[in-house]
Scaffold this motif. Structure first.
Motif, PDB file in Angstrom:
ATOM      1  N   THR A 290       0.802  -1.239   0.000  1.00 22.93           N
ATOM      2  CA  THR A 290       0.000   0.000   0.000  1.00 22.93           C
ATOM      3  C   THR A 290       0.828   1.279   0.000  1.00 22.93           C
ATOM      4  OG1 THR A 290      -0.151  -0.065   2.429  1.00 22.93           O
ATOM      5  CG2 THR A 290      -1.920  -1.146   1.179  1.00 22.93           C
ATOM      6  N   ASP A 291       2.147   1.156   0.007  1.00 24.12           N
ATOM      7  CA  ASP A 291       3.004   2.343  -0.035  1.00 24.12           C
ATOM      8  C   ASP A 291       2.779   3.096  -1.344  1.00 24.12           C
ATOM      9  OD1 ASP A 291       4.845   4.206   0.662  1.00 24.12           O
ATOM     10  OD2 ASP A 291       6.602   2.958   0.297  1.00 24.12           O
ATOM     11  N   GLU A 292       3.197   4.340  -1.354  1.00 21.44           N
ATOM     12  CA  GLU A 292       2.969   5.199  -2.526  1.00 21.44           C
ATOM     13  C   GLU A 292       3.520   4.574  -3.807  1.00 21.44           C
ATOM     14  OE1 GLU A 292       3.865   9.798  -3.967  1.00 21.44           O
ATOM     15  OE2 GLU A 292       4.373   9.138  -1.934  1.00 21.44           O
ATOM     16  N   GLY A 293       4.665   3.925  -3.700  1.00 17.13           N
ATOM     17  CA  GLY A 293       5.260   3.293  -4.882  1.00 17.13           C
ATOM     18  C   GLY A 293       5.031   1.798  -4.909  1.00 17.13           C
ATOM     19  N   GLY A 294       4.087   1.323  -4.117  1.00 16.96           N
ATOM     20  CA  GLY A 294       3.831  -0.111  -4.013  1.00 16.96           C
ATOM     21  C   GLY A 294       2.982  -0.660  -5.135  1.00 16.96           C
ATOM     22  N   LEU A 295       2.676  -1.939  -5.014  1.00 14.57           N
ATOM     23  CA  LEU A 295       1.903  -2.626  -6.048  1.00 14.57           C
ATOM     24  C   LEU A 295       0.427  -2.245  -6.010  1.00 14.57           C
ATOM     25  CD1 LEU A 295       3.523  -6.162  -5.634  1.00 14.57           C
ATOM     26  CD2 LEU A 295       3.939  -4.547  -7.490  1.00 14.57           C
ATOM     27  N   LYS A 296      -0.041  -1.853  -4.830  1.00 11.13           N
ATOM     28  CA  LYS A 296      -1.450  -1.469  -4.681  1.00 11.13           C
ATOM     29  C   LYS A 296      -1.538  -0.299  -3.712  1.00 11.13           C
ATOM     30  CE  LYS A 296      -5.930  -3.784  -4.470  1.00 11.13           C
ATOM     31  NZ  LYS A 296      -6.629  -5.060  -4.190  1.00 11.13           N
ATOM     32  N   PRO A 297      -1.164   0.898  -4.143  1.00  9.03           N
ATOM     33  CA  PRO A 297      -1.098   2.057  -3.244  1.00  9.03           C
ATOM     34  C   PRO A 297      -2.441   2.374  -2.585  1.00  9.03           C
ATOM     35  CG  PRO A 297      -0.020   2.522  -5.334  1.00  9.03           C
ATOM     36  CD  PRO A 297      -0.756   1.242  -5.514  1.00  9.03           C
ATOM     37  N   ASN A 298      -2.366   2.645  -1.285  1.00  7.26           N
ATOM     38  CA  ASN A 298      -3.556   3.047  -0.529  1.00  7.26           C
ATOM     39  C   ASN A 298      -3.069   3.901   0.640  1.00  7.26           C
ATOM     40  OD1 ASN A 298      -5.792   3.138   1.364  1.00  7.26           O
ATOM     41  ND2 ASN A 298      -6.715   1.457   0.213  1.00  7.26           N
ATOM     42  N   LYS A 299      -3.173   5.208   0.485  1.00  2.00           N
ATOM     43  CA  LYS A 299      -2.608   6.143   1.462  1.00  2.00           C
ATOM     44  C   LYS A 299      -3.220   5.977   2.851  1.00  2.00           C
ATOM     45  CE  LYS A 299      -1.511  10.173  -0.045  1.00  2.00           C
ATOM     46  NZ  LYS A 299      -1.551  11.576  -0.553  1.00  2.00           N
ATOM     47  N   VAL A 300      -4.530   5.759   2.923  1.00  2.00           N
ATOM     48  CA  VAL A 300      -5.213   5.640   4.209  1.00  2.00           C
ATOM     49  C   VAL A 300      -4.725   4.414   4.971  1.00  2.00           C
ATOM     50  CG1 VAL A 300      -7.431   5.308   5.361  1.00  2.00           C
ATOM     51  CG2 VAL A 300      -7.261   6.869   3.405  1.00  2.00           C
ATOM     52  N   VAL A 301      -4.695   3.278   4.287  1.00  2.00           N
ATOM     53  CA  VAL A 301      -4.254   2.031   4.924  1.00  2.00           C
ATOM     54  C   VAL A 301      -2.801   2.147   5.359  1.00  2.00           C
ATOM     55  CG1 VAL A 301      -3.801  -0.424   4.566  1.00  2.00           C
ATOM     56  CG2 VAL A 301      -5.901   0.596   3.678  1.00  2.00           C
TER      57      VAL A 301
ATOM     58  N   ILE B 273       0.220   3.012  13.711  1.00  2.00           N
ATOM     59  CA  ILE B 273       0.065   1.984  14.747  1.00  2.00           C
ATOM     60  C   ILE B 273       1.412   1.345  15.081  1.00  2.00           C
ATOM     61  CG2 ILE B 273      -0.925  -0.290  15.266  1.00  2.00           C
ATOM     62  CD1 ILE B 273      -3.356   0.554  13.578  1.00  2.00           C
ATOM     63  N   ILE B 274       2.179   1.007  14.059  1.00  2.00           N
ATOM     64  CA  ILE B 274       3.485   0.386  14.279  1.00  2.00           C
ATOM     65  C   ILE B 274       4.438   1.337  14.999  1.00  2.00           C
ATOM     66  CG2 ILE B 274       5.563  -0.452  13.106  1.00  2.00           C
ATOM     67  CD1 ILE B 274       3.756  -1.738  11.030  1.00  2.00           C
ATOM     68  N   ASN B 275       4.460   2.587  14.586  1.00  2.00           N
ATOM     69  CA  ASN B 275       5.332   3.565  15.238  1.00  2.00           C
ATOM     70  C   ASN B 275       4.941   3.782  16.691  1.00  2.00           C
ATOM     71  OD1 ASN B 275       6.914   4.014  12.994  1.00  2.00           O
ATOM     72  ND2 ASN B 275       5.689   5.736  12.263  1.00  2.00           N
ATOM     73  N   THR B 276       3.640   3.781  16.964  1.00  2.00           N
ATOM     74  CA  THR B 276       3.155   3.955  18.336  1.00  2.00           C
ATOM     75  C   THR B 276       3.574   2.785  19.215  1.00  2.00           C
ATOM     76  OG1 THR B 276       1.233   5.215  17.569  1.00  2.00           O
ATOM     77  CG2 THR B 276       1.113   4.280  19.782  1.00  2.00           C
TER      78      THR B 276
ATOM     79  N   ARG C  74       8.801  -3.674  10.915  1.00  2.00           N
ATOM     80  CA  ARG C  74       9.529  -2.553  10.311  1.00  2.00           C
ATOM     81  C   ARG C  74      10.793  -3.026   9.593  1.00  2.00           C
ATOM     82  NH1 ARG C  74       6.991   1.486   8.849  1.00  2.00           N
ATOM     83  NH2 ARG C  74       6.313   2.231  10.873  1.00  2.00           N
ATOM     84  N   VAL C  75      11.544  -3.942  10.208  1.00  2.00           N
ATOM     85  CA  VAL C  75      12.781  -4.385   9.557  1.00  2.00           C
ATOM     86  C   VAL C  75      12.471  -5.259   8.337  1.00  2.00           C
ATOM     87  CG1 VAL C  75      14.191  -4.206  11.633  1.00  2.00           C
ATOM     88  CG2 VAL C  75      13.044  -6.369  11.139  1.00  2.00           C
ATOM     89  N   ILE C  76      11.397  -6.026   8.390  1.00  2.00           N
ATOM     90  CA  ILE C  76      10.994  -6.830   7.224  1.00  2.00           C
ATOM     91  C   ILE C  76      10.545  -5.910   6.093  1.00  2.00           C
ATOM     92  CG2 ILE C  76       9.303  -8.507   6.368  1.00  2.00           C
ATOM     93  CD1 ILE C  76       9.345  -9.759   9.196  1.00  2.00           C
ATOM     94  N   GLU C  77       9.762  -4.885   6.442  1.00  2.00           N
ATOM     95  CA  GLU C  77       9.321  -3.914   5.437  1.00  2.00           C
ATOM     96  C   GLU C  77      10.521  -3.260   4.760  1.00  2.00           C
ATOM     97  OE1 GLU C  77       7.254   0.516   5.145  1.00  2.00           O
ATOM     98  OE2 GLU C  77       7.774  -0.370   7.081  1.00  2.00           O
ATOM     99  N   SER C  78      11.491  -2.831   5.557  1.00  2.00           N
ATOM    100  CA  SER C  78      12.679  -2.167   5.009  1.00  2.00           C
ATOM    101  C   SER C  78      13.447  -3.093   4.075  1.00  2.00           C
ATOM    102  CB  SER C  78      13.594  -1.697   6.144  1.00  2.00           C
ATOM    103  OG  SER C  78      12.941  -0.745   6.957  1.00  2.00           O
ATOM    104  N   SER C  79      13.556  -4.353   4.458  1.00  2.00           N
ATOM    105  CA  SER C  79      14.265  -5.331   3.630  1.00  2.00           C
ATOM    106  C   SER C  79      13.548  -5.547   2.298  1.00  2.00           C
ATOM    107  CB  SER C  79      14.385  -6.671   4.372  1.00  2.00           C
ATOM    108  OG  SER C  79      15.158  -6.539   5.546  1.00  2.00           O
ATOM    109  N   MET C  80      12.234  -5.625   2.350  1.00  2.00           N
ATOM    110  CA  MET C  80      11.454  -5.851   1.135  1.00  2.00           C
ATOM    111  C   MET C  80      11.521  -4.650   0.193  1.00  2.00           C
ATOM    112  SD  MET C  80       8.155  -7.776   2.842  1.00  2.00           S
ATOM    113  CE  MET C  80       7.269  -8.013   1.296  1.00  2.00           C
ATOM    114  N   LYS C  81      11.628  -3.457   0.767  1.00  2.00           N
ATOM    115  CA  LYS C  81      11.689  -2.253  -0.061  1.00  2.00           C
ATOM    116  C   LYS C  81      13.062  -2.048  -0.696  1.00  2.00           C
ATOM    117  CE  LYS C  81       7.974   0.482   2.010  1.00  2.00           C
ATOM    118  NZ  LYS C  81       7.614   1.688   2.776  1.00  2.00           N
TER     119      LYS C  81
END
Length: 214
Positions: A39-50, A57-60, A104-111
């Protein structure tokens, strides 16, 4: 005698807490990580709200102090394992604390995966899920291993803090024997063991990463 009766059982408890908590945290963390990548801006299925909602939530959760988290979820821990103290009880807050970090670390690795590889998969008609599972995760796997290693090391630190309020393991020994009973030698032993434990996990993670990267 001290090592066999006190430190060895505590070490085994710590390893149990760390491995189980990390496994559960990584298993849980994969879900939001994949959603964030999609859902990231440059992702396969962007969705800003999601993306922004899940990111918040993750940062909190990541910014929540572990000891406060552990105390605040005592009722949940007792509901799940039947008690709020001990090794098994500590696994619940350890998992909850480590899951957003793992995500977060998995997301960073995938990006970090090259966009050219993703575009090539698209040109062959691959679906979004095929690209995620057969391309991105495959390419990012060595980097994910390093991220999991960081998660393990973080959980080792959390587990030591958990011992301060009855979580078991080496942290519990350090508090009950090293601090309350003024046994400085036990305090030093627990610190040294924790340092060695971190070094072992780090070396193992680096070894696996190098093997997968070849």
């Amino acid at each position: 005698m001290m090592i066999n009766e006190i430190l060895l059982p505590a070490l085994l408890e710590t390893v149990q807490m760390v491995l189980i908590s990390t496994f559960l945290a990584v298993a849980i963390g994969f879900i939001p990580a994949i959603i964030l990548v999609l859902t990231d801006e440059g992702g396969l299925k962007p969705n800003k709200v999601v993306y922004k909602t899940l990111d918040f939530i993750i940062n909190t959760l990541r910014s929540f102090p572990f000891l406060i988290l552990m105390i605040s979820i005592f009722p949940l821990t007792k509901l799940i394992v039947g008690t709020s103290i001990g090794t098994n009880a500590a696994i619940v807050p350890l998992t909850i604390a480590a899951a957003p970090f793992a995500a977060r670390v998995i997301e960073s690795s995938m990006k970090e995966v090259d966009n050219g590889v993703i575009e090539a998969a698209k040109s062959f008609g691959s679906s979004n899920w095929q690209i995620i599972y057969k391309v991105i995760l495959k390419e990012a796997f060595p980097s994910i291993i390093l991220g999991i290693t960081l998660t393990v090391i973080s959980v080792v630190g959390y587990s030591a803090m958990a011992g301060a309020i009855g979580g078991g393991g080496l942290g519990n020994v350090a508090i009950n024997y090293g601090y309350y009973r003024f046994k400085t030698d036990i305090m030093i032993y627990t610190v040294v063991i924790l340092i060695v434990l971190v070094q072992v996990f780090q070396s193992l993670g680096t070894f696996i990463y190098r093997k997968l990267s070849k």
